[in-house]
Motif scaffolding. Structure first.
Motif, PDB file in Angstrom:
ATOM      1  N   ALA A 109       0.842  -1.196   0.000  1.00  0.00           N
ATOM      2  CA  ALA A 109       0.000   0.000   0.000  1.00  0.00           C
ATOM      3  C   ALA A 109       0.876   1.243   0.000  1.00  0.00           C
ATOM      4  CB  ALA A 109      -0.920   0.017   1.219  1.00  0.00           C
ATOM      5  N   GLN A 110       0.510   2.186  -0.834  1.00  0.00           N
ATOM      6  CA  GLN A 110       1.111   3.517  -0.819  1.00  0.00           C
ATOM      7  C   GLN A 110       0.149   4.378  -0.002  1.00  0.00           C
ATOM      8  OE1 GLN A 110       4.113   3.877  -2.237  1.00  0.00           O
ATOM      9  NE2 GLN A 110       3.980   1.781  -3.004  1.00  0.00           N
ATOM     10  N   ALA A 111       0.682   5.090   0.983  1.00  0.00           N
ATOM     11  CA  ALA A 111      -0.192   5.831   1.888  1.00  0.00           C
ATOM     12  C   ALA A 111       0.477   7.133   2.321  1.00  0.00           C
ATOM     13  CB  ALA A 111      -0.511   4.968   3.112  1.00  0.00           C
ATOM     14  N   VAL A 112      -0.304   7.925   3.029  1.00  0.00           N
ATOM     15  CA  VAL A 112       0.193   9.141   3.648  1.00  0.00           C
ATOM     16  C   VAL A 112       0.040   8.959   5.152  1.00  0.00           C
ATOM     17  CG1 VAL A 112      -0.162  11.626   3.932  1.00  0.00           C
ATOM     18  CG2 VAL A 112      -0.419  10.569   1.670  1.00  0.00           C
ATOM     19  N   HIS A 113       1.102   9.248   5.892  1.00  0.00           N
ATOM     20  CA  HIS A 113       1.059   9.151   7.348  1.00  0.00           C
ATOM     21  C   HIS A 113       0.310  10.373   7.864  1.00  0.00           C
ATOM     22  CE1 HIS A 113       3.078   9.573  11.441  1.00  0.00           C
ATOM     23  NE2 HIS A 113       2.233   8.565  11.526  1.00  0.00           N
ATOM     24  N   ALA A 114      -0.996  10.216   8.048  1.00  0.00           N
ATOM     25  CA  ALA A 114      -1.831  11.380   8.321  1.00  0.00           C
ATOM     26  C   ALA A 114      -2.658  11.271   9.592  1.00  0.00           C
ATOM     27  CB  ALA A 114      -2.776  11.615   7.138  1.00  0.00           C
ATOM     28  N   GLY A 115      -2.574  10.148  10.291  1.00  0.00           N
ATOM     29  CA  GLY A 115      -3.382   9.991  11.492  1.00  0.00           C
ATOM     30  C   GLY A 115      -2.519   9.795  12.719  1.00  0.00           C
ATOM     31  N   ALA A 116      -2.945  10.399  13.835  1.00  0.00           N
ATOM     32  CA  ALA A 116      -2.218  10.216  15.101  1.00  0.00           C
ATOM     33  C   ALA A 116      -2.707   8.912  15.715  1.00  0.00           C
ATOM     34  CB  ALA A 116      -2.484  11.388  16.028  1.00  0.00           C
ATOM     35  N   ASN A 117      -1.897   7.908  15.634  1.00  0.00           N
ATOM     36  CA  ASN A 117      -2.288   6.639  16.213  1.00  0.00           C
ATOM     37  C   ASN A 117      -1.059   5.777  16.421  1.00  0.00           C
ATOM     38  OD1 ASN A 117      -3.838   4.428  17.084  1.00  0.00           O
ATOM     39  ND2 ASN A 117      -5.489   4.951  15.704  1.00  0.00           N
ATOM     40  N   SER A 118      -0.966   4.670  15.725  1.00  0.00           N
ATOM     41  CA  SER A 118       0.088   3.688  15.954  1.00  0.00           C
ATOM     42  C   SER A 118       1.494   4.178  15.637  1.00  0.00           C
ATOM     43  CB  SER A 118      -0.189   2.443  15.106  1.00  0.00           C
ATOM     44  OG  SER A 118      -1.437   1.898  15.447  1.00  0.00           O
ATOM     45  N   TYR A 119       1.648   5.181  14.824  1.00  0.00           N
ATOM     46  CA  TYR A 119       2.982   5.586  14.380  1.00  0.00           C
ATOM     47  C   TYR A 119       3.300   7.034  14.733  1.00  0.00           C
ATOM     48  CZ  TYR A 119       2.734   1.110  12.148  1.00  0.00           C
ATOM     49  OH  TYR A 119       2.596  -0.240  11.947  1.00  0.00           O
ATOM     50  N   GLY A 120       2.841   7.470  15.861  1.00  0.00           N
ATOM     51  CA  GLY A 120       3.207   8.787  16.360  1.00  0.00           C
ATOM     52  C   GLY A 120       2.469   9.941  15.699  1.00  0.00           C
ATOM     53  N   VAL A 121       3.025  11.113  15.877  1.00  0.00           N
ATOM     54  CA  VAL A 121       2.435  12.351  15.359  1.00  0.00           C
ATOM     55  C   VAL A 121       2.421  12.301  13.834  1.00  0.00           C
ATOM     56  CG1 VAL A 121       2.703  14.857  15.265  1.00  0.00           C
ATOM     57  CG2 VAL A 121       3.260  13.612  17.366  1.00  0.00           C
ATOM     58  N   PRO A 122       1.285  12.614  13.220  1.00  0.00           N
ATOM     59  CA  PRO A 122       1.208  12.567  11.751  1.00  0.00           C
ATOM     60  C   PRO A 122       2.228  13.505  11.107  1.00  0.00           C
ATOM     61  CG  PRO A 122      -0.956  12.961  12.721  1.00  0.00           C
ATOM     62  CD  PRO A 122       0.033  13.041  13.831  1.00  0.00           C
ATOM     63  N   THR A 123       2.864  13.001  10.044  1.00  0.00           N
ATOM     64  CA  THR A 123       3.876  13.789   9.338  1.00  0.00           C
ATOM     65  C   THR A 123       3.375  14.311   7.997  1.00  0.00           C
ATOM     66  OG1 THR A 123       4.753  11.837   8.234  1.00  0.00           O
ATOM     67  CG2 THR A 123       5.744  12.429  10.364  1.00  0.00           C
ATOM     68  N   GLY A 124       2.319  13.699   7.462  1.00  0.00           N
ATOM     69  CA  GLY A 124       1.836  14.085   6.144  1.00  0.00           C
ATOM     70  C   GLY A 124       2.709  13.577   5.009  1.00  0.00           C
ATOM     71  N   LYS A 125       3.689  12.745   5.332  1.00  0.00           N
ATOM     72  CA  LYS A 125       4.634  12.233   4.340  1.00  0.00           C
ATOM     73  C   LYS A 125       4.151  10.915   3.748  1.00  0.00           C
ATOM     74  CE  LYS A 125       7.649  15.468   5.104  1.00  0.00           C
ATOM     75  NZ  LYS A 125       8.046  16.438   4.166  1.00  0.00           N
ATOM     76  N   PRO A 126       4.539  10.639   2.517  1.00  0.00           N
ATOM     77  CA  PRO A 126       4.180   9.356   1.909  1.00  0.00           C
ATOM     78  C   PRO A 126       4.987   8.213   2.529  1.00  0.00           C
ATOM     79  CG  PRO A 126       5.527  10.644   0.406  1.00  0.00           C
ATOM     80  CD  PRO A 126       5.253  11.512   1.601  1.00  0.00           C
ATOM     81  N   VAL A 127       4.336   7.080   2.697  1.00  0.00           N
ATOM     82  CA  VAL A 127       4.977   5.873   3.202  1.00  0.00           C
ATOM     83  C   VAL A 127       4.494   4.682   2.379  1.00  0.00           C
ATOM     84  CG1 VAL A 127       5.269   6.701   5.583  1.00  0.00           C
ATOM     85  CG2 VAL A 127       3.184   5.488   4.952  1.00  0.00           C
ATOM     86  N   GLU A 128       5.277   3.636   2.414  1.00  0.00           N
ATOM     87  CA  GLU A 128       4.899   2.393   1.755  1.00  0.00           C
ATOM     88  C   GLU A 128       4.804   1.311   2.815  1.00  0.00           C
ATOM     89  OE1 GLU A 128       6.252   0.334  -2.228  1.00  0.00           O
ATOM     90  OE2 GLU A 128       7.795   0.143  -0.687  1.00  0.00           O
ATOM     91  N   VAL A 129       3.733   0.543   2.769  1.00  0.00           N
ATOM     92  CA  VAL A 129       3.518  -0.558   3.698  1.00  0.00           C
ATOM     93  C   VAL A 129       3.471  -1.843   2.898  1.00  0.00           C
ATOM     94  CG1 VAL A 129       2.029  -1.479   5.509  1.00  0.00           C
ATOM     95  CG2 VAL A 129       2.026   0.968   5.046  1.00  0.00           C
ATOM     96  N   MET A 130       4.207  -2.838   3.367  1.00  0.00           N
ATOM     97  CA  MET A 130       4.154  -4.147   2.730  1.00  0.00           C
ATOM     98  C   MET A 130       3.683  -5.155   3.757  1.00  0.00           C
ATOM     99  SD  MET A 130       7.535  -4.094   0.315  1.00  0.00           S
ATOM    100  CE  MET A 130       8.653  -4.022   1.689  1.00  0.00           C
ATOM    101  N   GLY A 131       2.809  -6.062   3.332  1.00  0.00           N
ATOM    102  CA  GLY A 131       2.282  -7.059   4.251  1.00  0.00           C
ATOM    103  C   GLY A 131       2.127  -8.418   3.611  1.00  0.00           C
ATOM    104  N   ILE A 132       2.152  -9.426   4.464  1.00  0.00           N
ATOM    105  CA  ILE A 132       1.890 -10.801   4.056  1.00  0.00           C
ATOM    106  C   ILE A 132       0.868 -11.350   5.034  1.00  0.00           C
ATOM    107  CG2 ILE A 132       2.831 -13.121   3.807  1.00  0.00           C
ATOM    108  CD1 ILE A 132       5.546 -11.795   3.223  1.00  0.00           C
ATOM    109  N   ASN A 133      -0.185 -11.910   4.515  1.00  0.00           N
ATOM    110  CA  ASN A 133      -1.232 -12.495   5.340  1.00  0.00           C
ATOM    111  C   ASN A 133      -1.430 -13.954   4.951  1.00  0.00           C
ATOM    112  OD1 ASN A 133      -1.466  -9.688   5.496  1.00  0.00           O
ATOM    113  ND2 ASN A 133      -3.663  -9.756   5.791  1.00  0.00           N
ATOM    114  N   HIS A 134      -1.580 -14.791   5.952  1.00  0.00           N
ATOM    115  CA  HIS A 134      -1.960 -16.190   5.741  1.00  0.00           C
ATOM    116  C   HIS A 134      -3.223 -16.416   6.550  1.00  0.00           C
ATOM    117  CE1 HIS A 134       1.712 -17.923   3.791  1.00  0.00           C
ATOM    118  NE2 HIS A 134       2.136 -16.728   4.151  1.00  0.00           N
ATOM    119  N   VAL A 135      -4.191 -17.048   5.940  1.00  0.00           N
ATOM    120  CA  VAL A 135      -5.461 -17.269   6.640  1.00  0.00           C
ATOM    121  C   VAL A 135      -5.964 -18.690   6.417  1.00  0.00           C
ATOM    122  CG1 VAL A 135      -6.174 -14.848   6.570  1.00  0.00           C
ATOM    123  CG2 VAL A 135      -6.857 -16.356   4.739  1.00  0.00           C
ATOM    124  N   GLU A 136      -6.739 -19.156   7.390  1.00  0.00           N
ATOM    125  CA  GLU A 136      -7.483 -20.410   7.283  1.00  0.00           C
ATOM    126  C   GLU A 136      -8.950 -20.072   7.426  1.00  0.00           C
ATOM    127  OE1 GLU A 136      -6.066 -23.066  10.318  1.00  0.00           O
ATOM    128  OE2 GLU A 136      -4.218 -23.490   9.240  1.00  0.00           O
TER     129      GLU A 136
END
Length: 163
Positions: A109-136
């Motif tokens: 996901a390409q995103a903007v760090h815009a919310g005050a929550n899990s990653y501190g004070v919002p910076t308004g900067k672009p970030v990239e998130v990569m994830g792997i999910n396995h489900v049953e």
């Protein structure tokens, strides 16, 4: 610090030329990928995709149980990040053979760090998130989910934006 890789790492490179990842067209796999995409864009409902007794293992070895805890995990993640694009890079379904149906999903996901929550004070900067999910699955809904996020890379992007 920068000699060891430092804060200013580029985002992950594209796959090598000629590489074609599998993206299953089966409805169970596509449904899970769509549910995740909906969470990313803040419109998903955990109760539609997840069993009441869901067991979720997330980053940091956190174990979550039930709709409320899983919804809170996805809600916190995507409250901190305003997703601009969400891409499924790999999606595979493995049917039963005496076991639960299973899906493996790799996403970016390409995103903007815009919310005050899990990653501190919002910076308004672009970030990239990569994830792997396995489900049953159990009766077509997620019963067990393992989520791996590149949390360190995400923090590095956020902290670099604050420096």
């Amino acid at each position: 610090l920068n000699e060891r890789g430092g804060w200013n790492k580029p985002v992950a490179a594209a796959a090598p030329a000629g590489y074609v990842s599998q993206v299953s067209g089966e409805s169970l796999a596509q449904g899970y990928a769509e549910a995740l995409r909906d969470f990313a864009y803040r419109r998903g409902q955990v109760a539609l995709a997840y069993d009441d007794a869901v067991h979720h293992m997330g980053p940091g070895g956190r174990a979550l149980f039930g709709h409320d805890e899983v919804a809170a995990f996805w809600g916190r993640l995507f409250a901190a990040l305003v997703v601009q694009s969400f891409a499924v890079e790999h999606l595979a379904l493995q049917r039963g053979d005496g076991r639960a149906d299973r899906v493996a999903l790799r996403w970016r996901a390409q995103a903007v760090h815009a919310g005050a929550n899990s990653y501190g004070v919002p910076t308004g900067k672009p970030v990239e998130v990569m994830g792997i999910n396995h489900v049953e699955f159990f009766r077509g809904r997620v019963l067990r989910e393992w989520v791996l996020l590149d949390d360190v890379a995400l923090w590095m992007q956020v902290l670099a934006a604050q420096a």
